[in-house]
Design an enzyme around this catalytic site. Structure first.
Site, PDB file in Angstrom:
ATOM      1  N   TYR A 162     -23.653   2.690  -7.829  1.00  0.00           N
ATOM      2  CA  TYR A 162     -22.228   2.450  -8.058  1.00  0.00           C
ATOM      3  C   TYR A 162     -21.544   2.296  -6.711  1.00  0.00           C
ATOM      4  CZ  TYR A 162     -17.353   3.320  -9.404  1.00  0.00           C
ATOM      5  OH  TYR A 162     -15.997   3.227  -9.585  1.00  0.00           O
ATOM      6  N   ASP A 257     -23.776   2.339   1.484  1.00  0.00           N
ATOM      7  CA  ASP A 257     -22.574   2.905   0.886  1.00  0.00           C
ATOM      8  C   ASP A 257     -22.777   4.419   0.845  1.00  0.00           C
ATOM      9  OD1 ASP A 257     -20.477   3.800  -0.596  1.00  0.00           O
ATOM     10  OD2 ASP A 257     -20.865   2.547  -2.355  1.00  0.00           O
ATOM     11  N   LYS A 285     -14.660   9.998  -0.175  1.00  0.00           N
ATOM     12  CA  LYS A 285     -14.807  11.376  -0.684  1.00  0.00           C
ATOM     13  C   LYS A 285     -14.608  12.452   0.409  1.00  0.00           C
ATOM     14  CE  LYS A 285     -16.806   9.925  -4.927  1.00  0.00           C
ATOM     15  NZ  LYS A 285     -17.706   8.812  -5.194  1.00  0.00           N
TER      16      LYS A 285
END
Ligand SMILES: *Cc1c(COP(=O)(O)O)cnc(C)c1O
Length: 450
Positions: A162, A257, A285
């Site tokens: 994702y 990522d 995050k």
């Protein structure tokens, strides 16, 4: 009490009675008038587990409290950012201090330099960076940069990774012999999906095939540093080395990522873990200490293609927001303290190992996959799960029962069996011991052994 729920809750001997969720249920009913599905991000809606979402009132350390006053030991950690736990005093104080001077200026502040310096000095994989306000934005911009830098359009992504919700990345593997991806969301033009090639993880042939078929057209290969959004799909270092080599050979960029793995596996994330230098790295995050921050970075040469230095446009009204920078500075400063990761990772390994020993002793088809302070509870017999296809969707029914049992025992996990859990620095031995007991008991219920 469990309103709005499809399917009956199975009755298990040994199950705990359901906790009171009246206030949360009420708030959820209200929220459904305002937001599609009552939420501002889909997985929060508890569609894959029993009951309705818990509305959280506050968090402190490893605990959260919901609107009904139930207390939980939290392993979701706001989906990863809270590596120090909730409401960390250092982060809170720094944010409060900086807020006294105003919230946003749309002009540079010294705080951006400060956070950038913290990162660049302690991370050999990036020379220049750009802050954004989310992980999605960071990845979307990294893709644009790769395309702008190489002058090519196609990107290769992996099934089971994702990368946020930008158009190019809401693409899944096509069926049958179709090489192009298919959109995984309505509203993404087919023509966009054609620029994204989706292949399985851990499959060298598939990657070689894609590079052959689209020779000199691939701008970048993007992979999660360690795929952790669809289970925890740990890749062998040889495979990651192969990725780097095939990208180099084809003059395509390798994008890591690291929105989850960055500052989580260690300060240098998965790149540091593997000892592999990606061409572009994205973070999110943890970098914002619980406030909205994302970032992408690369060599000075590659980053020179970003505007205003170069022709790749990317901007943001709130990019580098001082309050968000303050939270990032305070949090990353803590992570740089010597022994921080060693202690956190050791604690998590012990936690995971002891759950595994329990399950193995009872012959449960259950496996705890873990790396650093990330763990994934999987109802499987497989020793390794390295690609999306290896996950049996039927196993999610067991997770569903486990999730409910755990909530009823004061343990909060992300509401889907495909999600990983996070241990934070604020989880002490006492809470981890409690959580283990709750997991043991819940496993007994799931496997109907009690
Ligand atoms: C969470 C995540 C994103 C998206 O970040 P948002 O801040 O939710 O936009 C992108 N990539 C990975 C690997 C993530 O885990």
């Amino acid at each position: 009490m469990f309103s709005g729920n499809e399917g009956e809750v199975p009755v298990n001997t040994g199950s705990k009675p359901d906790i009171s969720r009246e206030k949360s249920a009420e708030l959820y009913e209200k929220a459904k008038n305002y937001f599609p599905g009552g939420v501002n991000s889909p997985v929060r809606a508890f569609k894959s587990v029993y009951g309705t979402p818990l509305f959280i009132q506050k968090g402190d350390g490893c605990f959260v409290w919901d609107a009904d006053g139930n207390q939980f030991i939290d392993f979701c950690g706001s989906w990863g950012p809270l590596i120090l736990g909730h409401n960390n005093a250092k982060v809170r104080e720094k944010v409060t201090e900086v807020m006294q001077n105003g919230m946003s200026f749309g002009a540079p502040t010294a705080l951006e330099n400060e956070l950038a310096e913290l990162i660049i000095k302690n991370n050999k994989f990036v020379e220049k960076i750009r802050f954004t306000s989310s992980g999605t934005e960071a990845v979307m911009s990294a893709i644009r940069l790769a395309r702008g830098y190489t002058g090519r359009d196609k990107i290769i992504k992996f099934e089971g990774c994702y990368h946020g919700h930008s158009d190019s990345l809401l693409v899944k593997a096509g069926s049958g012999l179709v090489t192009f991806g298919e959109t995984s969301s309505a509203g993404v033009p087919k023509s966009f999906a054609q620029e994204t090639i989706v292949i399985p993880l851990n499959d060298t042939k598939a990657l070689e095939g894609a590079f052959e078929q689209f020779k000199d057209q691939v701008a970048a290969v993007i992979i999660e540093g360690i795929p952790a959004n669809n289970g925890l799909l740990m890749q062998d270092v040889e495979y990651v080395q192969f990725l780097q080599k095939i990208c180099n050979d084809n003059k395509a960029l390798l994008i890591f990522d690291e929105v989850i793995t960055g500052f989580r596996l260690g300060f240098e994330g998965a790149a540091g873990h593997y000892g592999i230098k990606p061409d572009i790295v994205t973070y999110g995050k943890i970098i914002g200490g619980g406030l909205p921050v994302g970032m992408y970075g690369a060599s000075a040469e590659i980053m020179g293609h970003i505007s205003p230095d170069g022709g790749v446009y990317q901007a943001g009204t709130l990019s580098g927001n001082p309050v968000a920078m303050a939270a990032g500075i305070a949090q990353l400063t803590e992570l740089l303290r010597s022994g921080f990761y060693k202690e956190l990772n050791t604690k998590t390994t012990e936690f995971a190992d002891s759950i595994q020993r329990f399950a193995t002793a009872r012959n449960y088809k259950f496996k705890v996959f873990q790396i650093g302070s990330i763990f994934w509870l999987a109802f499987t017999e497989k020793e390794k799960i390295q690609c999306a296809e290896d996950i049996d969707p039927a196993s999610m029914e067991k997770f569903k029962v486990m999730h409910r049992e755990l909530l009823n025992r004061g343990i909060y996990l992300g509401p889907s069996g495909y999600e990983v859990g996070f241990v934070s620095a604020s989880h002490t031995k006492i809470e981890l011991e409690k959580a283990k007991r709750a997991i043991f008991d819940s496993l007994d219920v799931v496997f109907r052994n009690k």
